[in-house]
Design an enzyme around this catalytic site. Structure first.
Site, PDB file in Angstrom:
ATOM      1  N   ARG A  45     -14.293   1.352   4.577  1.00  0.00           N
ATOM      2  CA  ARG A  45     -13.049   0.613   4.840  1.00  0.00           C
ATOM      3  C   ARG A  45     -11.842   1.527   4.959  1.00  0.00           C
ATOM      4  O   ARG A  45     -11.023   1.378   5.841  1.00  0.00           O
ATOM      5  CB  ARG A  45     -12.804  -0.398   3.720  1.00  0.00           C
ATOM      6  CG  ARG A  45     -11.608  -1.320   3.972  1.00  0.00           C
ATOM      7  CD  ARG A  45     -11.216  -2.056   2.716  1.00  0.00           C
ATOM      8  NE  ARG A  45     -10.497  -1.209   1.779  1.00  0.00           N
ATOM      9  CZ  ARG A  45     -10.514  -1.360   0.451  1.00  0.00           C
ATOM     10  NH1 ARG A  45     -11.262  -2.300  -0.078  1.00  0.00           N
ATOM     11  NH2 ARG A  45      -9.817  -0.562  -0.327  1.00  0.00           N
ATOM     12  N   HIS A  79     -15.053   1.918 -15.015  1.00  0.00           N
ATOM     13  CA  HIS A  79     -14.909   1.117 -13.799  1.00  0.00           C
ATOM     14  C   HIS A  79     -16.144   0.257 -13.536  1.00  0.00           C
ATOM     15  O   HIS A  79     -16.150  -0.563 -12.622  1.00  0.00           O
ATOM     16  CB  HIS A  79     -14.654   2.069 -12.616  1.00  0.00           C
ATOM     17  CG  HIS A  79     -14.168   1.410 -11.376  1.00  0.00           C
ATOM     18  ND1 HIS A  79     -14.919   1.339 -10.223  1.00  0.00           N
ATOM     19  CD2 HIS A  79     -12.994   0.784 -11.094  1.00  0.00           C
ATOM     20  CE1 HIS A  79     -14.236   0.712  -9.278  1.00  0.00           C
ATOM     21  NE2 HIS A  79     -13.075   0.362  -9.782  1.00  0.00           N
ATOM     22  N   ARG A  83     -10.055  -5.083 -14.258  1.00  0.00           N
ATOM     23  CA  ARG A  83      -8.914  -5.926 -13.878  1.00  0.00           C
ATOM     24  C   ARG A  83      -9.299  -7.379 -14.104  1.00  0.00           C
ATOM     25  O   ARG A  83     -10.384  -7.795 -13.725  1.00  0.00           O
ATOM     26  CB  ARG A  83      -8.518  -5.731 -12.410  1.00  0.00           C
ATOM     27  CG  ARG A  83      -8.130  -4.307 -12.037  1.00  0.00           C
ATOM     28  CD  ARG A  83      -7.568  -4.243 -10.625  1.00  0.00           C
ATOM     29  NE  ARG A  83      -7.443  -2.887 -10.150  1.00  0.00           N
ATOM     30  CZ  ARG A  83      -6.452  -2.057 -10.448  1.00  0.00           C
ATOM     31  NH1 ARG A  83      -5.488  -2.474 -11.246  1.00  0.00           N
ATOM     32  NH2 ARG A  83      -6.412  -0.828  -9.965  1.00  0.00           N
ATOM     33  N   ARG A 139      -4.770   1.061 -13.219  1.00  0.00           N
ATOM     34  CA  ARG A 139      -3.396   1.209 -12.744  1.00  0.00           C
ATOM     35  C   ARG A 139      -2.756  -0.133 -12.385  1.00  0.00           C
ATOM     36  O   ARG A 139      -3.310  -0.932 -11.636  1.00  0.00           O
ATOM     37  CB  ARG A 139      -3.358   2.139 -11.535  1.00  0.00           C
ATOM     38  CG  ARG A 139      -1.960   2.526 -11.093  1.00  0.00           C
ATOM     39  CD  ARG A 139      -2.000   3.536  -9.986  1.00  0.00           C
ATOM     40  NE  ARG A 139      -2.506   4.813 -10.442  1.00  0.00           N
ATOM     41  CZ  ARG A 139      -3.528   5.444  -9.892  1.00  0.00           C
ATOM     42  NH1 ARG A 139      -4.176   4.893  -8.884  1.00  0.00           N
ATOM     43  NH2 ARG A 139      -3.928   6.610 -10.358  1.00  0.00           N
ATOM     44  N   ASN A 196       0.823  -1.208   0.000  1.00  0.00           N
ATOM     45  CA  ASN A 196       0.000   0.000   0.000  1.00  0.00           C
ATOM     46  C   ASN A 196       0.860   1.263   0.000  1.00  0.00           C
ATOM     47  O   ASN A 196       0.559   2.237  -0.696  1.00  0.00           O
ATOM     48  CB  ASN A 196      -0.919   0.012   1.220  1.00  0.00           C
ATOM     49  CG  ASN A 196      -2.021  -1.034   1.142  1.00  0.00           C
ATOM     50  OD1 ASN A 196      -2.265  -1.617   0.096  1.00  0.00           O
ATOM     51  ND2 ASN A 196      -2.673  -1.295   2.264  1.00  0.00           N
ATOM     52  N   HIS A 212     -14.813  -4.921  -0.067  1.00  0.00           N
ATOM     53  CA  HIS A 212     -14.777  -4.288  -1.377  1.00  0.00           C
ATOM     54  C   HIS A 212     -16.156  -3.954  -1.925  1.00  0.00           C
ATOM     55  O   HIS A 212     -16.277  -3.176  -2.868  1.00  0.00           O
ATOM     56  CB  HIS A 212     -14.043  -5.217  -2.354  1.00  0.00           C
ATOM     57  CG  HIS A 212     -13.639  -4.588  -3.643  1.00  0.00           C
ATOM     58  ND1 HIS A 212     -14.271  -4.869  -4.839  1.00  0.00           N
ATOM     59  CD2 HIS A 212     -12.671  -3.684  -3.935  1.00  0.00           C
ATOM     60  CE1 HIS A 212     -13.695  -4.180  -5.811  1.00  0.00           C
ATOM     61  NE2 HIS A 212     -12.731  -3.447  -5.299  1.00  0.00           N
ATOM     62  N   TYR A 231     -11.665 -10.790  -2.023  1.00  0.00           N
ATOM     63  CA  TYR A 231     -12.411  -9.547  -1.827  1.00  0.00           C
ATOM     64  C   TYR A 231     -13.877  -9.856  -1.596  1.00  0.00           C
ATOM     65  O   TYR A 231     -14.442 -10.747  -2.238  1.00  0.00           O
ATOM     66  CB  TYR A 231     -12.321  -8.645  -3.067  1.00  0.00           C
ATOM     67  CG  TYR A 231     -10.958  -8.098  -3.405  1.00  0.00           C
ATOM     68  CD1 TYR A 231      -9.804  -8.485  -2.718  1.00  0.00           C
ATOM     69  CD2 TYR A 231     -10.811  -7.179  -4.439  1.00  0.00           C
ATOM     70  CE1 TYR A 231      -8.563  -7.980  -3.048  1.00  0.00           C
ATOM     71  CE2 TYR A 231      -9.566  -6.661  -4.778  1.00  0.00           C
ATOM     72  CZ  TYR A 231      -8.457  -7.070  -4.083  1.00  0.00           C
ATOM     73  OH  TYR A 231      -7.229  -6.559  -4.423  1.00  0.00           O
TER      74      TYR A 231
END
Length: 694
Positions: free
Chosen positions: A571, A442, A382, A412, A55, A599, A475
């Site tokens: 979160r 997204h 992703r 990313r 992170n 998530h 997740y």
């Protein structure tokens, strides 16, 4: 225990930009608390330390790099005192976080592992037999791949790849040509493992011995410089700006532009330098000068400069008691029945990872081979370098289905994988679109168009998470399989909007960013406030990864003042301050951190007993609501709506094991059971939804 985001005041008037950055960092403090929790399996505690390192890498590669780039583009930090002060505050928080991280590693986790027979053996701790083995390993496996570079005018400071392991070495005497080259650089190839297991026969029975690559090279670094004395040395790692940049007004082909940018990502502008704690000041200053960094960006760490690579120790240690107990997700569908027939009868709600992601994969696989399916449309954010789901889309294209895939090439650190799959799909005959330049796509959607006796019928999958088989096991996310034709028509309209770039229609069900999502959220919040002012119960519950959008925060503050009871399960970053008299006394904020990464995004509005439930791909951040293509979709079936509330919200409000509560000053406090039975939302859901065979 508490952690602080720092920048809040009791009036709620904060420097929101700084508060967002600090809030991202304080999330990592909560993750570090997991690494300190002695009730958790040891290797999982080590994994939390690795997560924090990962992170922080991304925080520097993107967040800090962005702040520095902003300053450098307009006169440097000296011309921006507020930005300079912000970076100084962020630097202080990062240094404190890193110091705590290594303290936990060295004083807690590694000693606990050693006590249970798993040890990282340093050079001075190795037996003669172990030293002989390490020396042989160095000569056979490591030295042939090393290329020491003595620095002189003909050998300038080498290009150092982003986040790679390197060594700086100070030498005495003269080189083979009679010159006094004083400093050398040694780069460790990434192909070399960072954690090396020693053969079992070299350790006592029941002991698992490992050594780090850094320790192996340290022990034999003098062998690389025959005839010279190594005066001092240190491992080091530089972190670089890794955000890709393309000129959205000039770019002709986004994929080609990104392919070129990916090559340069490894050598972006330096933003952080990590060295060993015992690195001599003159060597660390030499490196800072080479990378153009000030001392605020220097981290002298008590251990390996990249804790992420300690995940190799986790992978190589085969001791079940040191890991989470095995978990087998439940499979909610009837085996052997036609999936399209099941979806046609009723909507199917999937709650990952407690329930298997396999039905989603089966949905695409069945569509790829069903002769009645004429078209498949899907968004991909992703998916990974290897993906069975993507292979099924390839099969569908080869089976002459009309396959349309909207790839987000700017996802990313997943750009390379997405470009690879885009190339393959185009070669197979699929229609590939790269979203909308300037707006990341997204949204998580898949649409199957099937020819049936009554005509063409839509089957949709809408989700809160990615089409990624690995993260679907780690997740928490919801997915909805539905044959609701009104929803399907709107999903199809979103695809038409994204491929044709035409203005989207006004939808009855879907909330679409950047067009309507923020406005619809504000409208729903204000509706609860209107009901509360009229004497009815106003109620909002939301579960998101982050809350940093000022418009949403202001709407929630106003609703609180009107008497709406609001629970927020956030979160990560949260700039809202709950419980402030006269501002937010009706708002509570909590963060839950456990075995799985939270998530899912859930928006609940009581709406005078209509109980509106929306699932979404979007967090309550300005970038999601205004600068991305996002979709929020309603759960229309009453039984499934109740399931979302009972599974996705209520357990998290009850959690007193993994929950942190935010106070009005920006501090997080670990919620404890206080005499009540301990309750973990994730453990409860594993028990309720997991396979009985687990």
């Amino acid at each position: 225990m508490k952690t602080s985001t720092g920048a809040a005041t009791s009036t709620g008037k904060t420097d929101l930009f700084l508060d967002r950055e600090l809030s991202l960092l304080t999330f990592n403090r909560r993750v570090l608390a997991q690494a300190e929790d002695q009730s958790l399996p040891l290797l999982e505690r080590l994994r939390y330390l690795c997560i924090v390192s990962n992170n922080l890498d991304e925080f520097y590669e993107v967040r800090v790099a962005g702040l520095l780039a902003q300053a450098n583009s307009d006169g440097g930090l000296a011309a921006h005192p507020q930005l300079e002060a912000m970076l100084e505050r962020v630097s202080q928080e990062c240094h404190a976080l890193v110091d705590r991280q290594y303290a936990i590693l060295n004083s807690d986790v590694l000693p606990a592992l050693r006590a249970q027979g798993v040890q990282l053996v340093r050079h001075n701790e190795r037996t003669e037999a172990q030293r002989a083995w390490v020396k042989a390993y160095f000569e056979k496996e490591v030295r042939p791949l090393l290329t020491p570079i003595g620095l002189d005018p003909a050998h300038p400071f080498p290009q150092v790849v982003n986040k790679s392991l390197n060594f700086v070495v100070a030498l005495s005497g003269k080189d083979a040509f009679g010159r006094g080259t004083a400093i050398a650089i040694v780069k460790a190839p990434r192909i070399l493992p960072r954690v090396i297991k020693l053969p079992d026969h070299l350790s006592k029975p029941g002991i698992h011995s490992f050594c780090l690559l850094t320790s192996v090279i340290h022990a034999h670094i003098g062998d690389l410089f025959a005839g010279r004395e190594v005066i001092a040395y240190s491992q080091f790692r530089v972190t670089r700006d890794s955000d890709l940049w393309v000129d959205e007004e000039e770019v002709k082909n986004l994929r080609q532009a990104l392919t070129g940018e990916l090559q340069s990502r490894q050598f972006g502008k330096a933003v952080r330098l990590e060295v060993a704690r015992n690195c001599p000041p003159e060597l660390s200053q030499f490196l800072l000068d080479q990378f153009g960094l000030d001392r605020h960006r220097l981290y002298a760490v008590d251990g390996p400069v990249n804790l992420v690579r300690l995940s190799e120790l986790i992978d190589q240690t085969r001791i079940p008691a040191m890991r989470w107990p095995p978990f087998v997700p439940g499979f909610p569908l009837k085996a052997g029945t036609d999936l399209f027939a099941q979806i046609g009868k009723h909507d199917i709600l999937l709650h990952h990872p407690y329930q298997s992601f396999q039905p989603v994969l089966d949905f695409i696989r069945l569509a790829a081979h069903d002769p009645d399916v004429v078209a498949i449309k899907q968004t991909i954010y992703r998916t990974g370098m290897t993906s069975e789901l993507m292979e099924q889309l390839l099969a569908a294209a080869r089976n002459r289905k009309e396959v349309t895939v909207i790839f987000e090439l700017m996802a990313r650190f997943d750009e390379e994988a997405n470009i690879k799959w885009a190339d393959k799909l185009e070669q197979a005959g699929a229609q590939v679109v790269y979203g909308v330049v300037g707006l990341k796509t997204h949204a998580k959607m898949a649409l199957v168009v099937r020819r049936e006796p009554e005509g063409l019928r839509y089957y949709s999958h809408l989700g809160t998470g990615n089409y990624h088989l690995t993260t679907a096991k780690l997740y928490t996310d919801f997915g909805l399989l539905t044959a609701n034709q009104a929803l399907g028509e709107e999903v199809n309209e979103v695809f038409i909007h994204l491929t044709s770039l035409t203005k989207p229609h006004k939808f009855q069900h879907l909330w679409l960013a950047p067009f309507t999502l923020q406005n619809e959220l504000v409208k729903a919040i204000r509706n609860e406030a209107r009901l509360a002012r009229g004497g009815k119960a106003g109620r909002i519950i939301a579960k998101v990864n982050a809350l940093t959008d000022e418009t949403i925060v202001r709407a929630l503050y106003a609703a609180s003042q009107d008497g709406v009871k609001i629970d927020l399960i956030v979160r990560g970053a949260c700039i809202l301050r709950p419980g402030v008299p006269g501002l937010s006394e009706n708002i509570k904020v909590r963060s839950v951190i456990g075995r799985f990464l939270e998530h899912s995004r859930i928006y609940y509005f009581r709406n005078d007993l209509q109980h509106d439930v929306y699932l979404a791909s979007a967090d309550w951040m300005s970038r999601n609501l205004l600068r991305r293509i996002e979709v929020a979709f309603p759960v229309l079936d009453k039984a499934l709506k109740r399931r979302v509330i009972v599974e996705g919200l209520n357990p998290y409000l009850k959690d007193n094991s993994n929950a942190w509560e935010l106070d009005g000053q920006g501090h997080y406090h670990r919620r404890k059971s206080r005499g009540k039975s301990a309750f973990s939302a994730q453990s409860y859901l594993m028990e309720q939804l997991g396979s009985q065979s687990a």
